[in-house]
Design a protein around this motif. Structure first.
Motif, mmCIF file in Angstrom:
data_model
loop_
_atom_site.group_PDB
_atom_site.id
_atom_site.type_symbol
_atom_site.label_atom_id
_atom_site.label_comp_id
_atom_site.label_asym_id
_atom_site.label_seq_id
_atom_site.Cartn_x
_atom_site.Cartn_y
_atom_site.Cartn_z
ATOM 1 N N GLU A 33 0.804 -1.229 -0.018
ATOM 2 C CA GLU A 33 0.179 0.036 0.208
ATOM 3 C C GLU A 33 0.873 1.325 0.045
ATOM 4 O OE1 GLU A 33 -2.223 -0.352 3.272
ATOM 5 O OE2 GLU A 33 -3.749 -1.734 2.496
ATOM 6 N N LEU A 34 1.891 1.359 0.797
ATOM 7 C CA LEU A 34 2.798 2.433 0.830
ATOM 8 C C LEU A 34 3.515 2.522 -0.656
ATOM 9 C CD1 LEU A 34 4.359 1.803 4.294
ATOM 10 C CD2 LEU A 34 2.663 3.667 3.724
ATOM 11 N N LEU A 35 3.910 1.419 -1.097
ATOM 12 C CA LEU A 35 4.686 1.826 -2.136
ATOM 13 C C LEU A 35 4.019 2.230 -3.489
ATOM 14 C CD1 LEU A 35 7.015 -1.440 -2.039
ATOM 15 C CD2 LEU A 35 7.737 0.902 -1.782
ATOM 16 N N GLU A 36 2.614 1.655 -3.522
ATOM 17 C CA GLU A 36 1.792 2.061 -4.529
ATOM 18 C C GLU A 36 1.487 3.560 -4.594
ATOM 19 O OE1 GLU A 36 -1.641 -0.384 -3.857
ATOM 20 O OE2 GLU A 36 -0.504 -2.028 -5.193
ATOM 21 N N GLY A 37 1.693 4.320 -3.717
ATOM 22 C CA GLY A 37 1.569 5.612 -3.400
ATOM 23 C C GLY A 37 2.905 6.617 -3.644
ATOM 24 N N GLN A 38 4.057 5.520 -3.979
ATOM 25 C CA GLN A 38 5.049 6.249 -4.371
ATOM 26 C C GLN A 38 5.175 6.670 -5.838
ATOM 27 O OE1 GLN A 38 7.472 7.051 -2.044
ATOM 28 N NE2 GLN A 38 5.908 6.599 -0.536
ATOM 29 N N PRO A 39 5.951 7.706 -6.184
ATOM 30 C CA PRO A 39 6.090 7.996 -7.726
ATOM 31 C C PRO A 39 7.006 6.810 -8.418
ATOM 32 C CG PRO A 39 7.454 9.281 -6.281
ATOM 33 C CD PRO A 39 6.715 8.551 -5.498
ATOM 34 N N ARG A 40 6.940 6.622 -9.505
ATOM 35 C CA ARG A 40 7.593 5.612 -10.472
ATOM 36 C C ARG A 40 9.218 5.565 -10.030
ATOM 37 N NH1 ARG A 40 4.909 3.032 -14.763
ATOM 38 N NH2 ARG A 40 7.050 2.741 -15.731
ATOM 39 N N MET A 41 9.767 4.476 -10.146
ATOM 40 C CA MET A 41 11.230 4.681 -9.517
ATOM 41 C C MET A 41 12.110 4.276 -10.855
ATOM 42 S SD MET A 41 12.937 2.076 -6.978
ATOM 43 C CE MET A 41 15.001 2.066 -6.596
ATOM 44 N N ARG A 42 13.012 4.983 -11.085
ATOM 45 C CA ARG A 42 13.998 4.920 -12.175
ATOM 46 C C ARG A 42 14.992 3.599 -11.771
ATOM 47 N NH1 ARG A 42 13.946 8.475 -16.086
ATOM 48 N NH2 ARG A 42 16.044 7.562 -16.817
ATOM 49 N N PHE A 43 15.366 3.278 -12.815
ATOM 50 C CA PHE A 43 16.484 1.917 -12.573
ATOM 51 C C PHE A 43 17.761 2.651 -12.144
ATOM 52 C CE2 PHE A 43 13.478 -0.206 -15.303
ATOM 53 C CZ PHE A 43 13.612 -1.704 -14.734
ATOM 54 N N LEU A 44 18.531 1.914 -11.390
ATOM 55 C CA LEU A 44 19.601 2.527 -10.880
ATOM 56 C C LEU A 44 20.983 1.991 -12.009
ATOM 57 C CD1 LEU A 44 19.537 1.176 -7.261
ATOM 58 C CD2 LEU A 44 18.714 3.534 -8.000
ATOM 59 N N PRO A 45 21.889 2.795 -11.803
ATOM 60 C CA PRO A 45 23.085 2.663 -12.744
ATOM 61 C C PRO A 45 23.534 1.370 -12.411
ATOM 62 C CG PRO A 45 23.338 4.751 -11.557
ATOM 63 C CD PRO A 45 22.073 4.254 -10.927
ATOM 64 N N PRO A 46 24.062 0.650 -13.709
ATOM 65 C CA PRO A 46 24.107 1.141 -14.958
ATOM 66 C C PRO A 46 23.123 0.794 -15.971
ATOM 67 C CG PRO A 46 25.145 -1.099 -14.687
ATOM 68 C CD PRO A 46 24.534 -0.810 -13.394
ATOM 69 N N LEU A 47 21.708 0.726 -15.029
ATOM 70 C CA LEU A 47 20.646 0.428 -16.239
ATOM 71 C C LEU A 47 19.615 1.764 -16.023
ATOM 72 C CD1 LEU A 47 19.751 -3.130 -14.611
ATOM 73 C CD2 LEU A 47 21.047 -2.490 -16.856
ATOM 74 N N CYS A 48 20.338 3.003 -15.882
ATOM 75 C CA CYS A 48 19.391 4.113 -15.840
ATOM 76 C C CYS A 48 18.885 4.473 -16.999
ATOM 77 C CB CYS A 48 20.443 5.288 -15.111
ATOM 78 S SG CYS A 48 21.919 5.567 -15.881
ATOM 79 N N CYS A 49 19.285 3.975 -18.222
ATOM 80 C CA CYS A 49 18.777 4.171 -19.616
ATOM 81 C C CYS A 49 17.622 3.320 -19.632
ATOM 82 C CB CYS A 49 19.953 4.182 -20.579
ATOM 83 S SG CYS A 49 20.569 2.255 -20.686
ATOM 84 N N CYS A 50 17.385 2.464 -18.870
ATOM 85 C CA CYS A 50 16.041 1.555 -19.186
ATOM 86 C C CYS A 50 14.566 2.133 -18.627
ATOM 87 C CB CYS A 50 16.316 0.369 -18.500
ATOM 88 S SG CYS A 50 17.584 -0.660 -19.101
ATOM 89 N N GLY A 51 14.803 3.506 -18.301
ATOM 90 C CA GLY A 51 13.608 4.260 -17.755
ATOM 91 C C GLY A 51 13.156 4.072 -16.464
#
Length: 410
Positions: A185-203
């Motif tokens: 429930e708490l996580l569903e209220g959070q904004p989308r999370m970006r992939f961490l380096p080195p996968l930051c280009c994956c959105g």
């Protein structure tokens, strides 16, 4: 809150409490305190109190241990250049034994103090299991160093508990988040999370129940793969198909087991890192960063340090001696270093996983640990039941998971 009469009592005994009381959890707004009652000190409790070192004795042990640890490291690395290691080997066993003993005493005292103020059972049972890692690692490593022909088999226990501790830390974070349902429930209220380096280009990706399930799968595969690799190594070693550090021989089982273990531990800690990043603001009051760091360091010492030793063998810095082959030298050096390092891990655990917040929640009074509390925290049947239940739940076998809860725990 304890009455004034109980606070004024010199001796307080913890009585056996029912399972439903043991499974209560301390939330942010209210604390559940284990009931205490007046009574004469038990013989076992009095003996343990006399045996446990005082704060002054601990300071002496720590200072002397630190000094000897420096000497121990020098002697340990003497393995690298010695052709006849008999004198160095004896000295290393003695110093490693001292460091292992010191680490065990420090950790067992902290475990005893947690059981003595067992005010948050759900949280403290997981902390106690994490603290138990140091005595297991230190004892196993010293035995493997002293009886080096059995080292590979003794390592199985360390590998099994190491993987279990990683999942235990994840379940501790779940307790801080008030359970999996509340976590989702708490996580569903959070904004989308970006992939961490080195996968930051994956959105980016959405947090929620699917994210939590993926993290659990990534952690549980490590719980299964790590002991399995150790068992396969035990089978291959007598057949001459497993040589520690033979990373250039693709016909050797060590290379393939190392690759599988590397992939498994990277996946598990990558998932744990993503979960920590996603939830650390929600549980900042519990200081999760240092707890995560302590778990990460132990895994680094047990896995990546072993990989470093393998590389030293590959470039011929570590070689065989008159009395030990290269495989025995590599395992002995690894076990020796772990014995020394466990002293510093034990000291870090006493700070990061301290009993003091729970002592304050219980009115500042240490009680007498009961058998029910020890069973709740450390009973092996309960531990196995929890792990198998998690696997069954992920596989969708709800009835099997439910049946496991009927197993006796003591």
């Amino acid at each position: 809150m304890l009455p004034a009469s109980a606070i004024a009592t010199e001796t307080t005994a913890v009585v056996a409490i029912p399972a439903d009381a043991l499974c209560s959890r301390r939330d942010g707004a209210s604390d559940t305190v284990v009931e205490t009652s007046e009574g004469p000190p038990s013989a076992v409790g009095g003996w343990v109190e006399r045996w446990l070192p005082s704060s002054e004795c601990l300071r002496v042990l720590v200072v002397s241990g630190g000094a000897l640890a420096g000497v121990a490291l020098v002697i340990g690395f003497g393995f690298l250049a010695a052709y006849d290691v008999a004198p160095n080997y004896v000295a290393a066993c003695v110093l490693a034994g001292y460091c292992a003993m010191l680490a065990v005493v420090l950790s067992l005292q902290e475990i005893w103090l947690h059981i003595s103020c067992y005010t948050a059972p759900d949280e403290q049972r997981r902390i106690v299991r994490i603290l138990l890692m140091v005595p297991i690692f230190a004892t196993q490593s010293w035995l493997a160093l002293r009886f080096r022909h059995t080292a590979l088999y003794l390592n199985l226990m360390r590998d099994c508990y190491e993987s279990f501790v990683v999942y235990t830390f994840f379940s501790l974070l779940m307790v801080y988040l008030e359970g999996e349902k509340r976590c989702v429930e708490l996580l569903e209220g959070q904004p989308r999370m970006r992939f961490l380096p080195p996968l930051c280009c994956c959105g980016s990706f959405r947090l929620g129940g699917r994210f939590v399930s993926v993290v659990k799968v990534c952690l549980l595969q490590y719980v299964a793969v790590k002991p399995l690799c150790a068992i396969v190594a035990m089978v291959l070693y007598p057949l001459g198909l497993y040589t520690e550090g033979a990373i250039s021989n693709f016909g050797n089982g060590y290379v393939w087991l190392l690759a599988v273990a590397n992939l498994s531990v990277t996946t598990a800690f990558g998932a744990l890192l993503y979960f920590y990043v996603a939830t650390h603001r929600l549980i900042s009051q519990h200081k999760p960063l240092w707890k995560f760091f302590c778990i990460k360091v132990v895994i680094f010492l047990s896995f990546w340090q072993g990989l470093a030793v393998a590389l030293l063998i590959r470039i011929h810095v570590i070689h065989s001696t008159v009395t030990m082959n290269v495989n025995e030298v590599a395992m002995a050096l690894q076990d020796f270093l772990i014995c020394v390092e466990m002293v510093f891990i034990a000291l870090a655990h006493r700070t990061v996983f301290s009993h003091r917040p729970f002592l304050e929640a219980g009115g500042g009074i240490l009680g007498r640990p009961s058998a029910a509390q020890l069973r709740h925290a450390l009973h092996p049947v309960g531990i196995v039941r929890e792990v198998v239940s998690e696997f069954s739940g992920l596989l969708g076998h709800d009835q099997a998971a439910l049946a496991l809860h009927t197993l006796p725990t003591g």
